[in-house]
Design an enzyme around this catalytic site. Structure first.
Site, PDB file in Angstrom:
ATOM      1  N   ASP A  34       0.863  -1.185   0.000  1.00 22.45           N
ATOM      2  CA  ASP A  34       0.000   0.000   0.000  1.00 22.45           C
ATOM      3  C   ASP A  34       0.901   1.238   0.000  1.00 22.45           C
ATOM      4  O   ASP A  34       1.997   1.191   0.558  1.00 22.45           O
ATOM      5  CB  ASP A  34      -0.907   0.008   1.242  1.00 22.45           C
ATOM      6  CG  ASP A  34      -2.169   0.837   1.015  1.00 22.45           C
ATOM      7  OD1 ASP A  34      -3.248   0.244   0.844  1.00 22.45           O
ATOM      8  OD2 ASP A  34      -2.067   2.088   0.991  1.00 22.45           O
ATOM      9  N   ARG A  83     -15.465   4.044  -3.998  1.00 24.91           N
ATOM     10  CA  ARG A  83     -16.629   4.871  -4.306  1.00 24.91           C
ATOM     11  C   ARG A  83     -17.283   5.385  -3.023  1.00 24.91           C
ATOM     12  O   ARG A  83     -17.506   4.624  -2.096  1.00 24.91           O
ATOM     13  CB  ARG A  83     -17.638   4.034  -5.085  1.00 24.91           C
ATOM     14  CG  ARG A  83     -18.671   4.833  -5.819  1.00 24.91           C
ATOM     15  CD  ARG A  83     -19.114   4.114  -7.066  1.00 24.91           C
ATOM     16  NE  ARG A  83     -19.598   2.787  -6.801  1.00 24.91           N
ATOM     17  CZ  ARG A  83     -20.835   2.376  -7.093  1.00 24.91           C
ATOM     18  NH1 ARG A  83     -21.683   3.195  -7.646  1.00 24.91           N
ATOM     19  NH2 ARG A  83     -21.194   1.137  -6.854  1.00 24.91           N
ATOM     20  N   ASN A  96      -8.333   6.769 -10.524  1.00 24.72           N
ATOM     21  CA  ASN A  96      -7.895   5.367 -10.471  1.00 24.72           C
ATOM     22  C   ASN A  96      -7.133   4.931 -11.723  1.00 24.72           C
ATOM     23  O   ASN A  96      -6.271   4.054 -11.653  1.00 24.72           O
ATOM     24  CB  ASN A  96      -9.085   4.459 -10.177  1.00 24.72           C
ATOM     25  CG  ASN A  96      -9.495   4.565  -8.711  1.00 24.72           C
ATOM     26  OD1 ASN A  96      -8.809   5.207  -7.923  1.00 24.72           O
ATOM     27  ND2 ASN A  96     -10.605   3.947  -8.343  1.00 24.72           N
ATOM     28  N   ASN A 121     -12.143  -0.033  -9.434  1.00 27.06           N
ATOM     29  CA  ASN A 121     -13.189   0.543 -10.298  1.00 27.06           C
ATOM     30  C   ASN A 121     -12.754   1.855 -10.928  1.00 27.06           C
ATOM     31  O   ASN A 121     -11.909   2.542 -10.354  1.00 27.06           O
ATOM     32  CB  ASN A 121     -14.457   0.802  -9.465  1.00 27.06           C
ATOM     33  CG  ASN A 121     -15.304  -0.445  -9.326  1.00 27.06           C
ATOM     34  OD1 ASN A 121     -15.432  -1.209 -10.274  1.00 27.06           O
ATOM     35  ND2 ASN A 121     -15.876  -0.649  -8.147  1.00 27.06           N
ATOM     36  N   HIS A 176     -19.177  -3.891 -15.513  1.00 28.06           N
ATOM     37  CA  HIS A 176     -19.440  -3.905 -14.077  1.00 28.06           C
ATOM     38  C   HIS A 176     -19.859  -2.484 -13.693  1.00 28.06           C
ATOM     39  O   HIS A 176     -19.080  -1.701 -13.157  1.00 28.06           O
ATOM     40  CB  HIS A 176     -18.174  -4.334 -13.327  1.00 28.06           C
ATOM     41  CG  HIS A 176     -18.342  -4.297 -11.838  1.00 28.06           C
ATOM     42  ND1 HIS A 176     -19.300  -5.019 -11.181  1.00 28.06           N
ATOM     43  CD2 HIS A 176     -17.672  -3.615 -10.875  1.00 28.06           C
ATOM     44  CE1 HIS A 176     -19.215  -4.787  -9.883  1.00 28.06           C
ATOM     45  NE2 HIS A 176     -18.243  -3.926  -9.676  1.00 28.06           N
TER      46      HIS A 176
HETATM   47  N1  LIG Z   1     -14.644  -4.896  -9.007  1.00 28.65           N
HETATM   48  C1  LIG Z   1     -15.492  -4.924  -8.001  1.00 28.65           C
HETATM   49  O1  LIG Z   1     -16.462  -5.669  -8.007  1.00 28.65           O
HETATM   50  C2  LIG Z   1     -15.239  -4.045  -6.794  1.00 28.65           C
HETATM   51  C3  LIG Z   1     -15.934  -4.239  -5.591  1.00 28.65           C
HETATM   52  C4  LIG Z   1     -15.615  -3.438  -4.497  1.00 28.65           C
HETATM   53  C5  LIG Z   1     -14.659  -2.431  -4.605  1.00 28.65           C
HETATM   54  N2  LIG Z   1     -14.045  -2.252  -5.794  1.00 28.65           N
HETATM   55  C6  LIG Z   1     -13.020  -1.224  -5.970  1.00 28.65           C
HETATM   56  O2  LIG Z   1     -11.814  -1.684  -5.376  1.00 28.65           O
HETATM   57  C7  LIG Z   1     -11.016  -0.556  -5.004  1.00 28.65           C
HETATM   58  C8  LIG Z   1     -10.600  -0.689  -3.547  1.00 28.65           C
HETATM   59  O3  LIG Z   1     -11.730  -0.631  -2.706  1.00 28.65           O
HETATM   60  P1  LIG Z   1     -11.527  -0.601  -1.115  1.00 28.65           P
HETATM   61  O4  LIG Z   1     -12.877  -0.590  -0.526  1.00 28.65           O
HETATM   62  O5  LIG Z   1     -10.545  -1.649  -0.707  1.00 28.65           O
HETATM   63  O6  LIG Z   1     -10.854   0.844  -0.959  1.00 28.65           O
HETATM   64  P2  LIG Z   1      -9.925   1.351   0.253  1.00 28.65           P
HETATM   65  O7  LIG Z   1      -9.908   2.839   0.157  1.00 28.65           O
HETATM   66  O8  LIG Z   1     -10.334   0.726   1.519  1.00 28.65           O
HETATM   67  O9  LIG Z   1      -8.484   0.773  -0.142  1.00 28.65           O
HETATM   68  C9  LIG Z   1      -7.768   1.221  -1.234  1.00 28.65           C
HETATM   69  C10 LIG Z   1      -6.315   1.256  -0.834  1.00 28.65           C
HETATM   70  O10 LIG Z   1      -5.519   1.540  -1.993  1.00 28.65           O
HETATM   71  C11 LIG Z   1      -4.387   2.254  -1.526  1.00 28.65           C
HETATM   72  N3  LIG Z   1      -3.725   2.913  -2.649  1.00 28.65           N
HETATM   73  C12 LIG Z   1      -4.107   4.029  -3.322  1.00 28.65           C
HETATM   74  N4  LIG Z   1      -3.203   4.295  -4.281  1.00 28.65           N
HETATM   75  C13 LIG Z   1      -2.257   3.332  -4.226  1.00 28.65           C
HETATM   76  C14 LIG Z   1      -1.074   3.067  -4.969  1.00 28.65           C
HETATM   77  N5  LIG Z   1      -0.703   3.853  -5.984  1.00 28.65           N
HETATM   78  N6  LIG Z   1      -0.331   1.999  -4.640  1.00 28.65           N
HETATM   79  C15 LIG Z   1      -0.694   1.197  -3.610  1.00 28.65           C
HETATM   80  N7  LIG Z   1      -1.814   1.398  -2.868  1.00 28.65           N
HETATM   81  C16 LIG Z   1      -2.568   2.451  -3.177  1.00 28.65           C
HETATM   82  C17 LIG Z   1      -4.940   3.226  -0.491  1.00 28.65           C
HETATM   83  O11 LIG Z   1      -3.928   3.710   0.383  1.00 28.65           O
HETATM   84  C18 LIG Z   1      -5.979   2.332   0.194  1.00 28.65           C
HETATM   85  O12 LIG Z   1      -5.460   1.728   1.362  1.00 28.65           O
HETATM   86  C19 LIG Z   1     -11.889   0.673  -5.295  1.00 28.65           C
HETATM   87  O13 LIG Z   1     -11.566   1.193  -6.560  1.00 28.65           O
HETATM   88  C20 LIG Z   1     -13.303   0.118  -5.318  1.00 28.65           C
HETATM   89  O14 LIG Z   1     -14.198   0.903  -6.079  1.00 28.65           O
HETATM   90  C21 LIG Z   1     -14.307  -3.026  -6.873  1.00 28.65           C
END
Ligand SMILES: NC(=O)c1ccc[n+]([C@@H]2O[C@H](COP(=O)([O-])OP(=O)(O)OC[C@H]3O[C@@H](n4cnc5c(N)ncnc54)[C@H](O)[C@@H]3O)[C@@H](O)[C@H]2O)c1
Length: 305
Positions: A34, A83, A96, A121, A176
Protein backbone atom coordinates in the site's frame (compact mmCIF):
# COMPACT_ATOMS: atom_id res chain seq x y z
CA UNK A 1 2.42 -25.11 -7.91
CA UNK A 2 1.63 -21.42 -7.38
CA UNK A 3 3.45 -19.94 -4.39
CA UNK A 4 3.43 -16.19 -4.12
CA UNK A 5 0.49 -13.79 -4.21
CA UNK A 6 0.70 -10.03 -3.97
CA UNK A 7 -2.17 -7.69 -3.23
CA UNK A 8 -1.68 -4.06 -4.17
CA UNK A 9 -3.91 -1.90 -1.96
CA UNK A 10 -4.43 -3.01 1.64
CA UNK A 11 -7.74 -1.30 2.25
CA UNK A 12 -11.10 -2.95 2.81
CA UNK A 13 -11.08 -5.27 -0.21
CA UNK A 14 -7.34 -6.02 -0.14
CA UNK A 15 -7.22 -6.92 3.55
CA UNK A 16 -10.41 -8.97 3.42
CA UNK A 17 -9.07 -10.83 0.37
CA UNK A 18 -5.81 -11.52 2.20
CA UNK A 19 -7.77 -13.02 5.09
CA UNK A 20 -9.74 -15.26 2.72
CA UNK A 21 -6.51 -16.43 1.12
CA UNK A 22 -4.78 -17.39 4.34
CA UNK A 23 -7.93 -19.11 5.65
CA UNK A 24 -8.34 -21.24 2.54
CA UNK A 25 -5.14 -21.63 0.51
CA UNK A 26 -1.77 -22.92 1.57
CA UNK A 27 0.77 -20.57 0.00
CA UNK A 28 4.39 -19.72 0.67
CA UNK A 29 4.26 -15.95 0.59
CA UNK A 30 1.68 -13.20 0.67
CA UNK A 31 2.71 -9.59 0.06
CA UNK A 32 0.44 -6.72 1.00
CA UNK A 33 1.44 -3.45 -0.58
CA UNK A 34 0.00 0.00 0.00
CA UNK A 35 1.24 3.55 -0.56
CA UNK A 36 0.56 3.88 3.12
CA UNK A 37 3.21 1.39 4.29
CA UNK A 38 2.00 1.65 7.88
CA UNK A 39 -1.40 0.42 6.80
CA UNK A 40 0.05 -2.56 4.90
CA UNK A 41 2.34 -3.40 7.81
CA UNK A 42 -0.46 -3.16 10.34
CA UNK A 43 -2.76 -5.37 8.28
CA UNK A 44 0.07 -7.88 7.76
CA UNK A 45 0.77 -8.12 11.49
CA UNK A 46 -2.91 -8.52 12.34
CA UNK A 47 -3.24 -11.28 9.73
CA UNK A 48 -0.09 -12.94 11.04
CA UNK A 49 -1.66 -13.18 14.48
CA UNK A 50 -4.41 -15.43 13.09
CA UNK A 51 -1.68 -18.12 12.70
CA UNK A 52 -2.37 -19.28 16.25
CA UNK A 53 -5.89 -20.22 15.17
CA UNK A 54 -5.36 -21.21 11.55
CA UNK A 55 -1.90 -22.82 11.75
CA UNK A 56 -0.61 -21.70 8.35
CA UNK A 57 3.03 -21.41 7.29
CA UNK A 58 2.58 -18.48 4.87
CA UNK A 59 5.04 -15.58 5.25
CA UNK A 60 3.08 -12.32 5.24
CA UNK A 61 4.80 -9.04 4.35
CA UNK A 62 3.35 -5.54 4.57
CA UNK A 63 5.25 -2.96 2.53
CA UNK A 64 5.20 0.04 0.22
CA UNK A 65 8.23 -1.22 -1.68
CA UNK A 66 7.18 -2.55 -5.08
CA UNK A 67 10.34 -4.65 -5.47
CA UNK A 68 8.76 -6.97 -2.86
CA UNK A 69 6.20 -8.18 -5.41
CA UNK A 70 9.01 -9.67 -7.51
CA UNK A 71 8.14 -13.04 -9.06
CA UNK A 72 4.57 -13.23 -7.81
CA UNK A 73 2.46 -15.74 -9.66
CA UNK A 74 -0.70 -13.70 -9.05
CA UNK A 75 -0.96 -9.95 -8.44
CA UNK A 76 -4.29 -8.46 -7.42
CA UNK A 77 -4.87 -4.73 -7.92
CA UNK A 78 -7.27 -3.27 -5.35
CA UNK A 79 -5.43 0.05 -5.04
CA UNK A 80 -7.36 3.19 -5.65
CA UNK A 81 -10.03 5.40 -4.29
CA UNK A 82 -13.22 3.61 -3.25
CA UNK A 83 -16.63 4.87 -4.31
CA UNK A 84 -18.22 7.27 -1.84
CA UNK A 85 -21.92 8.06 -1.56
CA UNK A 86 -23.21 9.86 -4.67
CA UNK A 87 -20.11 8.95 -6.69
CA UNK A 88 -20.55 6.76 -9.77
CA UNK A 89 -17.88 4.26 -10.75
CA UNK A 90 -17.07 6.54 -13.65
CA UNK A 91 -16.42 9.46 -11.30
CA UNK A 92 -13.49 7.43 -10.10
CA UNK A 93 -12.10 7.02 -13.57
CA UNK A 94 -9.47 9.74 -13.72
CA UNK A 95 -7.96 9.14 -10.28
CA UNK A 96 -7.89 5.37 -10.47
CA UNK A 97 -6.68 5.22 -14.07
CA UNK A 98 -3.58 7.23 -13.08
CA UNK A 99 -2.99 4.92 -10.10
CA UNK A 100 -3.41 1.84 -12.36
CA UNK A 101 -0.89 3.21 -14.86
CA UNK A 102 1.76 3.58 -12.16
CA UNK A 103 1.07 0.11 -10.79
CA UNK A 104 1.15 -1.45 -14.28
CA UNK A 105 4.62 -0.04 -14.77
CA UNK A 106 5.80 -1.62 -11.51
CA UNK A 107 4.24 -4.99 -12.33
CA UNK A 108 5.93 -4.99 -15.71
CA UNK A 109 9.23 -4.13 -14.03
CA UNK A 110 9.17 -6.59 -11.13
CA UNK A 111 6.87 -9.43 -12.04
CA UNK A 112 6.06 -9.47 -15.77
CA UNK A 113 5.01 -13.14 -15.78
CA UNK A 114 2.24 -12.77 -13.20
CA UNK A 115 -1.43 -13.32 -13.76
CA UNK A 116 -3.11 -10.01 -12.86
CA UNK A 117 -6.54 -9.70 -11.30
CA UNK A 118 -8.02 -6.22 -11.43
CA UNK A 119 -10.57 -5.17 -8.81
CA UNK A 120 -10.23 -1.37 -8.84
CA UNK A 121 -13.19 0.54 -10.30
CA UNK A 122 -14.33 1.52 -12.84
CA UNK A 123 -13.47 -2.09 -13.37
CA UNK A 124 -13.64 -2.55 -17.13
CA UNK A 125 -11.79 0.69 -17.87
CA UNK A 126 -9.06 -0.07 -15.35
CA UNK A 127 -8.72 -3.59 -16.83
CA UNK A 128 -8.28 -1.88 -20.20
CA UNK A 129 -5.66 0.52 -18.80
CA UNK A 130 -3.71 -2.40 -17.28
CA UNK A 131 -3.80 -4.23 -20.63
CA UNK A 132 -2.54 -1.19 -22.50
CA UNK A 133 0.13 -0.22 -19.98
CA UNK A 134 1.58 -3.67 -19.24
CA UNK A 135 1.19 -5.14 -22.74
CA UNK A 136 0.99 -8.53 -21.02
CA UNK A 137 -1.09 -11.20 -22.79
CA UNK A 138 -4.81 -10.46 -22.41
CA UNK A 139 -5.27 -14.04 -21.24
CA UNK A 140 -3.37 -13.12 -18.08
CA UNK A 141 -5.38 -10.04 -17.12
CA UNK A 142 -8.74 -10.75 -15.47
CA UNK A 143 -11.16 -8.07 -14.28
CA UNK A 144 -13.35 -9.13 -11.37
CA UNK A 145 -16.85 -7.64 -11.66
CA UNK A 146 -19.43 -9.83 -13.40
CA UNK A 147 -18.84 -12.74 -11.02
CA UNK A 148 -19.73 -10.41 -8.13
CA UNK A 149 -22.81 -9.14 -10.00
CA UNK A 150 -23.84 -12.75 -10.60
CA UNK A 151 -23.46 -13.62 -6.91
CA UNK A 152 -25.50 -10.56 -6.00
CA UNK A 153 -28.26 -11.60 -8.37
CA UNK A 154 -28.26 -15.15 -6.96
CA UNK A 155 -28.69 -13.72 -3.47
CA UNK A 156 -31.60 -11.51 -4.54
CA UNK A 157 -33.30 -14.44 -6.32
CA UNK A 158 -32.86 -16.57 -3.21
CA UNK A 159 -34.50 -13.90 -1.07
CA UNK A 160 -37.49 -13.91 -3.42
CA UNK A 161 -37.83 -17.69 -3.97
CA UNK A 162 -36.03 -19.27 -0.96
CA UNK A 163 -34.32 -21.60 -3.50
CA UNK A 164 -30.77 -22.62 -2.64
CA UNK A 165 -28.18 -20.67 -4.59
CA UNK A 166 -26.11 -23.87 -4.88
CA UNK A 167 -28.50 -25.10 -7.60
CA UNK A 168 -28.26 -21.86 -9.61
CA UNK A 169 -26.27 -21.54 -12.81
CA UNK A 170 -25.66 -18.82 -15.38
CA UNK A 171 -24.15 -15.38 -15.17
CA UNK A 172 -24.52 -11.64 -15.45
CA UNK A 173 -22.15 -10.15 -18.02
CA UNK A 174 -21.14 -6.91 -19.78
CA UNK A 175 -19.82 -3.92 -17.85
CA UNK A 176 -19.44 -3.90 -14.08
CA UNK A 177 -21.64 -0.83 -13.80
CA UNK A 178 -25.31 0.06 -13.86
CA UNK A 179 -25.20 -0.96 -17.52
CA UNK A 180 -24.44 -4.61 -16.80
CA UNK A 181 -26.41 -7.15 -18.84
CA UNK A 182 -28.83 -9.02 -16.59
CA UNK A 183 -30.61 -11.56 -18.79
CA UNK A 184 -32.88 -13.75 -16.73
CA UNK A 185 -32.98 -16.27 -19.59
CA UNK A 186 -29.34 -17.08 -18.73
CA UNK A 187 -30.06 -17.91 -15.07
CA UNK A 188 -31.22 -21.44 -14.26
CA UNK A 189 -32.25 -23.43 -11.24
CA UNK A 190 -30.82 -26.86 -12.13
CA UNK A 191 -32.31 -27.36 -15.64
CA UNK A 192 -35.20 -24.91 -15.28
CA UNK A 193 -34.99 -21.25 -16.33
CA UNK A 194 -35.22 -19.12 -13.21
CA UNK A 195 -38.04 -16.95 -14.56
CA UNK A 196 -40.36 -19.94 -14.08
CA UNK A 197 -39.95 -19.44 -10.33
CA UNK A 198 -40.56 -15.70 -10.36
CA UNK A 199 -43.54 -13.48 -11.02
CA UNK A 200 -43.10 -11.26 -14.06
CA UNK A 201 -43.05 -7.99 -12.13
CA UNK A 202 -40.44 -9.43 -9.75
CA UNK A 203 -38.09 -10.21 -12.63
CA UNK A 204 -37.88 -6.58 -13.67
CA UNK A 205 -37.46 -5.46 -10.06
CA UNK A 206 -34.59 -7.91 -9.49
CA UNK A 207 -32.85 -6.86 -12.70
CA UNK A 208 -33.01 -3.26 -11.59
CA UNK A 209 -31.97 -3.95 -8.01
CA UNK A 210 -28.84 -5.90 -8.97
CA UNK A 211 -27.71 -3.13 -11.31
CA UNK A 212 -27.73 -0.70 -8.40
CA UNK A 213 -26.69 -3.10 -5.64
CA UNK A 214 -23.20 -1.63 -5.25
CA UNK A 215 -24.67 1.87 -4.97
CA UNK A 216 -27.34 0.66 -2.53
CA UNK A 217 -24.57 -0.61 -0.23
CA UNK A 218 -22.49 2.57 -0.56
CA UNK A 219 -25.64 4.52 0.33
CA UNK A 220 -25.64 2.84 3.74
CA UNK A 221 -21.89 2.64 4.34
CA UNK A 222 -21.44 6.29 3.22
CA UNK A 223 -17.66 6.65 3.00
CA UNK A 224 -16.70 3.20 1.83
CA UNK A 225 -17.95 0.51 -0.49
CA UNK A 226 -18.73 -3.20 -0.23
CA UNK A 227 -15.85 -5.52 0.56
CA UNK A 228 -17.02 -8.91 1.91
CA UNK A 229 -18.65 -10.18 -1.30
CA UNK A 230 -16.10 -8.46 -3.60
CA UNK A 231 -13.13 -10.02 -1.81
CA UNK A 232 -14.75 -13.46 -1.83
CA UNK A 233 -15.54 -13.12 -5.50
CA UNK A 234 -11.88 -12.30 -6.11
CA UNK A 235 -10.82 -15.20 -3.90
CA UNK A 236 -12.80 -17.65 -6.06
CA UNK A 237 -10.92 -16.45 -9.13
CA UNK A 238 -7.63 -17.05 -7.34
CA UNK A 239 -8.79 -20.51 -6.29
CA UNK A 240 -9.77 -21.38 -9.88
CA UNK A 241 -6.25 -20.36 -10.98
CA UNK A 242 -4.38 -21.97 -8.07
CA UNK A 243 -6.27 -25.26 -8.37
CA UNK A 244 -6.24 -25.27 -12.18
CA UNK A 245 -10.02 -25.72 -12.11
CA UNK A 246 -11.01 -24.98 -15.71
CA UNK A 247 -14.08 -23.31 -14.27
CA UNK A 248 -16.34 -21.04 -16.30
CA UNK A 249 -16.44 -17.65 -14.58
CA UNK A 250 -17.38 -14.31 -16.16
CA UNK A 251 -14.38 -11.96 -16.11
CA UNK A 252 -13.62 -8.68 -17.79
CA UNK A 253 -11.17 -9.31 -20.62
CA UNK A 254 -9.80 -7.31 -23.54
CA UNK A 255 -11.93 -8.26 -26.53
CA UNK A 256 -10.35 -8.55 -29.93
CA UNK A 257 -13.31 -9.24 -32.16
CA UNK A 258 -15.31 -11.49 -29.82
CA UNK A 259 -18.94 -10.34 -29.60
CA UNK A 260 -18.18 -7.99 -32.49
CA UNK A 261 -16.14 -5.78 -30.11
CA UNK A 262 -12.54 -4.65 -30.39
CA UNK A 263 -10.40 -2.76 -27.89
CA UNK A 264 -13.03 -2.93 -25.16
CA UNK A 265 -12.92 -4.78 -21.85
CA UNK A 266 -16.11 -6.28 -20.50
CA UNK A 267 -17.24 -9.28 -18.51
CA UNK A 268 -17.81 -12.40 -20.58
CA UNK A 269 -17.76 -16.07 -19.57
CA UNK A 270 -14.24 -17.50 -19.67
CA UNK A 271 -12.60 -20.80 -18.77
CA UNK A 272 -10.25 -20.06 -15.86
CA UNK A 273 -7.29 -22.27 -14.97
CA UNK A 274 -3.62 -22.04 -13.98
CA UNK A 275 -2.84 -20.06 -17.14
CA UNK A 276 -5.41 -17.39 -16.20
CA UNK A 277 -7.92 -17.29 -19.03
CA UNK A 278 -7.77 -20.53 -21.00
CA UNK A 279 -10.60 -19.62 -23.33
CA UNK A 280 -13.01 -16.76 -23.98
CA UNK A 281 -16.46 -18.25 -24.55
CA UNK A 282 -18.67 -16.63 -27.15
CA UNK A 283 -22.28 -17.25 -26.24
CA UNK A 284 -25.04 -16.82 -28.81
CA UNK A 285 -26.73 -13.54 -27.98
CA UNK A 286 -30.43 -12.74 -27.99
CA UNK A 287 -31.54 -9.60 -29.86
CA UNK A 288 -32.05 -7.69 -26.59
CA UNK A 289 -28.53 -8.59 -25.47
CA UNK A 290 -27.10 -7.46 -28.82
CA UNK A 291 -28.75 -4.08 -28.29
CA UNK A 292 -27.25 -3.80 -24.81
CA UNK A 293 -23.82 -4.64 -26.19
CA UNK A 294 -24.24 -1.84 -28.74
CA UNK A 295 -24.83 0.52 -25.81
CA UNK A 296 -21.69 -0.74 -24.06
CA UNK A 297 -19.61 0.00 -27.13
CA UNK A 298 -20.80 3.62 -27.08
CA UNK A 299 -20.34 4.00 -23.31
CA UNK A 300 -16.83 2.58 -23.37
CA UNK A 301 -15.76 4.89 -26.19
CA UNK A 302 -17.14 7.91 -24.29
CA UNK A 303 -15.10 6.97 -21.21
CA UNK A 304 -11.90 6.70 -23.23
CA UNK A 305 -12.15 10.29 -24.52
N1 LIG B 1 -14.64 -4.90 -9.01
C1 LIG B 1 -15.49 -4.92 -8.00
O1 LIG B 1 -16.46 -5.67 -8.01
C2 LIG B 1 -15.24 -4.05 -6.79
C3 LIG B 1 -15.93 -4.24 -5.59
C4 LIG B 1 -15.62 -3.44 -4.50
C5 LIG B 1 -14.66 -2.43 -4.60
N2 LIG B 1 -14.05 -2.25 -5.79
C6 LIG B 1 -13.02 -1.22 -5.97
O2 LIG B 1 -11.81 -1.68 -5.38
C7 LIG B 1 -11.02 -0.56 -5.00
C8 LIG B 1 -10.60 -0.69 -3.55
O3 LIG B 1 -11.73 -0.63 -2.71
P1 LIG B 1 -11.53 -0.60 -1.12
O4 LIG B 1 -12.88 -0.59 -0.53
O5 LIG B 1 -10.55 -1.65 -0.71
O6 LIG B 1 -10.85 0.84 -0.96
P2 LIG B 1 -9.92 1.35 0.25
O7 LIG B 1 -9.91 2.84 0.16
O8 LIG B 1 -10.33 0.73 1.52
O9 LIG B 1 -8.48 0.77 -0.14
C9 LIG B 1 -7.77 1.22 -1.23
C10 LIG B 1 -6.32 1.26 -0.83
O10 LIG B 1 -5.52 1.54 -1.99
C11 LIG B 1 -4.39 2.25 -1.53
N3 LIG B 1 -3.72 2.91 -2.65
C12 LIG B 1 -4.11 4.03 -3.32
N4 LIG B 1 -3.20 4.29 -4.28
C13 LIG B 1 -2.26 3.33 -4.23
C14 LIG B 1 -1.07 3.07 -4.97
N5 LIG B 1 -0.70 3.85 -5.98
N6 LIG B 1 -0.33 2.00 -4.64
C15 LIG B 1 -0.69 1.20 -3.61
N7 LIG B 1 -1.81 1.40 -2.87
C16 LIG B 1 -2.57 2.45 -3.18
C17 LIG B 1 -4.94 3.23 -0.49
O11 LIG B 1 -3.93 3.71 0.38
C18 LIG B 1 -5.98 2.33 0.19
O12 LIG B 1 -5.46 1.73 1.36
C19 LIG B 1 -11.89 0.67 -5.30
O13 LIG B 1 -11.57 1.19 -6.56
C20 LIG B 1 -13.30 0.12 -5.32
O14 LIG B 1 -14.20 0.90 -6.08
C21 LIG B 1 -14.31 -3.03 -6.87
Amino acid sequence: MLKKRSIIGSGAVGSSLAFNIICRLDIKELVLLDISSDLAKGVALDLEDTRGFLDFSTTITGTKDFSQIKDSDIVVITAGVARKEGMSRLDLLKINAEIAKGISYKIKKYTPNSIIIVVTNPLDIITYVVNKETKISRYKILGMGSSLDTARLFNLIHKETRLSTSSFGGFVFGLHSNDMIVSMRRIRNKEEPIYKFLEKNKIKALQERVRYRGGEIVGFLKNKSAHFAPSLSCYYLIEAIANDKNEIIPVSVLLKGEYGLKNICMGVPCVINKKGIEKIIEIKLAETEKKEIGKIKKLFKECMI
